[in-house]
Design an enzyme around this catalytic site. Structure first.
Site, PDB file in Angstrom:
ATOM      1  N   CYS A 183       2.046   9.657  -5.003  1.00 15.53           N
ATOM      2  CA  CYS A 183       2.572   8.438  -4.156  1.00 15.53           C
ATOM      3  C   CYS A 183       4.147   9.401  -3.630  1.00 15.53           C
ATOM      4  CB  CYS A 183       3.202   7.847  -4.248  1.00 15.53           C
ATOM      5  SG  CYS A 183       3.667   6.746  -3.138  1.00 15.53           S
ATOM      6  N   CYS A 361       1.482   4.803   2.103  1.00 15.74           N
ATOM      7  CA  CYS A 361       2.469   5.108   1.251  1.00 15.74           C
ATOM      8  C   CYS A 361       3.446   4.348   2.326  1.00 15.74           C
ATOM      9  CB  CYS A 361       2.979   6.369   1.590  1.00 15.74           C
ATOM     10  SG  CYS A 361       4.968   6.993   0.144  1.00 15.74           S
TER      11      CYS A 361
END
Length: 432
Positions: A183, A361
């Site tokens: 991430c 995200c």
């Protein structure tokens, strides 16, 4: 029918610690051979190495195809974590306990759980044996000191919240390493939460917030990068590009960065708070493995997720060389494609379903604000909702904080959620 091996997501969470989530298979007896005393038997039709997001999700899907008795998962960890929640744990908005469940509770019923680690892979013989250390000088021992934390490990995520609360005055430094990371938005999410917390507690004027990133841009997708740069300017945050953390002197509260554009040149910064995003890479078992590329990532076709050399080996998640961001959202989309791919391969048919690189995200920019970034292989927005998702929204925050954990535990891990593509199509009247 040949045995199937699924290599699932894996990432290094802190220097010296690797979490595996991969898989393999058997050969002559059309089962997956395991050289392990802890396995209930020595071959399985489907063997999943790693009980992370991708591993649990795919084992649930494979159970429905070949029967639970023919599926096994190799996973040493007793606890399964919903890691996307750690951004909010580090910012004090959620408790660590809410991100954890016993691994046995998420393991699909009837699937064999082999509590062991993988030590070697031999795809030519369809065997798995059970049982590269990139490091920042001064870590992980530096985490025993105050004022330093990391949202990338269960052992250090609560230290972030403590450092955030104990902040008095000085530099608050947030880092992004010179490696792929799990991430890519998370290193700056905690920065925005910290800024919001200090604003709320009256300490903002005493904090010099710095984002030292090895990258040359703030985010890889221009639409969202432009929005983030506006926020950074508005909140008076300093961004230093092409700076890579190489040493932490925790006893002196000093962080040493190399200038990637000037080899050999380093900078030393004093800190009152330091959030470290550790360098990450493939697990040791995959480095120099026949299933991996030259770097150590599982070498799969980016559209079908089938291995480029071994047709009964597949990859999903962080340990693959798929050119997209390593996120739980990406794994969800990959699982839907991989389900179809494996189904066709089991029938001796060619895969037809294609993965477009979808990943997401949720960029947390405050305690009630999120920019929901969604994009594909080409770094082009692939948004689910018919609104401008580059805007900060309260609704997107609640989706991140409340809805996504529910979806994770109750749909993705059970093999029922393959990403938002159907929702996107509905929302855009079939035009996307």
């Amino acid at each position: 029918m040949s045995a199937i091996g699924v290599v699932s997501s894996c990432s290094r969470l802190r220097p010296g610690v690797w979490l595996l989530k991969p898989g393999m298979q058997k050969m002559s007896s059309f089962g997956l051979h395991t050289a392990a005393r802890c396995a209930a038997k020595d071959y399985y039709e489907v063997l999943v190495l790693g009980g992370g997001t991708g591993g649990i999700s795919m084992s649930a899907r494979m159970k429905r195809k070949v029967g639970a008795e023919n599926v096994a998962v190799v996973e040493p960890s007793k606890t399964h974590y919903y890691q996307p929640l750690w951004t909010l744990v580090g910012g004090g908005a959620k408790q660590l306990a809410t991100s954890a469940r016993p691994t046995g509770s998420v393991m699909p019923k009837g699937v064999e759980w082999i509590k062991s680690r993988v030590t070697a892979l031999d795809p030519d013989k369809n065997c798995v044996w059970l049982e590269n250390d990139i490091k920042i000088k001064g870590l992980p021992e530096g985490f025993h000191h105050p004022k330093i934390g990391s949202n990338y490990s269960v052992h250090t995520v609560e230290k972030t919240w403590k450092a955030l609360q104990d902040f008095k005055e000085g530099n608050a430094i947030f880092t992004f390493p010179n490696t792929p990371v799990k991430c890519a938005g998370a290193p700056q999410k905690i920065m925005y939460l910290s800024e919001a917390y200090w604003r709320k507690t009256g300490k903002r004027s005493k904090a010099n917030i710095m984002f030292n990133t090895s990258l040359g841009v703030i985010f890889g997708v221009k639409k969202y990068a432009d929005a983030l740069l506006e926020i950074i300017k508005e909140r008076n945050i300093a961004v230093n590009y092409r700076r890579n953390l190489v040493e932490v002197r925790a006893d002196k509260q000093e962080a040493v960065f190399e200038n990637l554009d000037k080899p050999g040149v380093t900078e030393v910064h004093q800190y009152e708070m330091l959030h470290v995003t550790p360098p990450m890479g493939p697990p040791e078992v995959l480095i120099n493995s026949p299933v991996s590329d030259e770097i150590g990532w599982v070498d799969v076709d980016k559209e079908t997720l089938q291995h480029k050399k071994y047709p009964n080996v597949f990859g999903i998640g962080d340990c693959t060389n798929l050119p997209t961001s390593k996120t739980a959202a990406a794994i969800a989309a990959q699982s839907g494609v991989l389900d179809k791919t494996i189904s066709l391969v089991m029938k001796n048919q060619l895969p037809t379903k294609k993965y477009d690189g979808y990943t997401s995200c949720p960029l947390v920019t405050g305690y009630n604000k999120v920019i929901l970034a969604e994009f594909d292989y080409n770094a082009q927005p692939l948004e689910t909702f018919p609104i401008d998702q580059s805007k900060e929204r309260v609704t997107m925050y609640h989706m991140k904080a409340d809805m996504m954990p529910f979806l994770y535990w109750n749909a993705l891990l059970k093999g029922y959620w393959g990403g938002p593509a159907p929702v996107r199509k509905l929302m855009h009247l079939g035009l996307k």
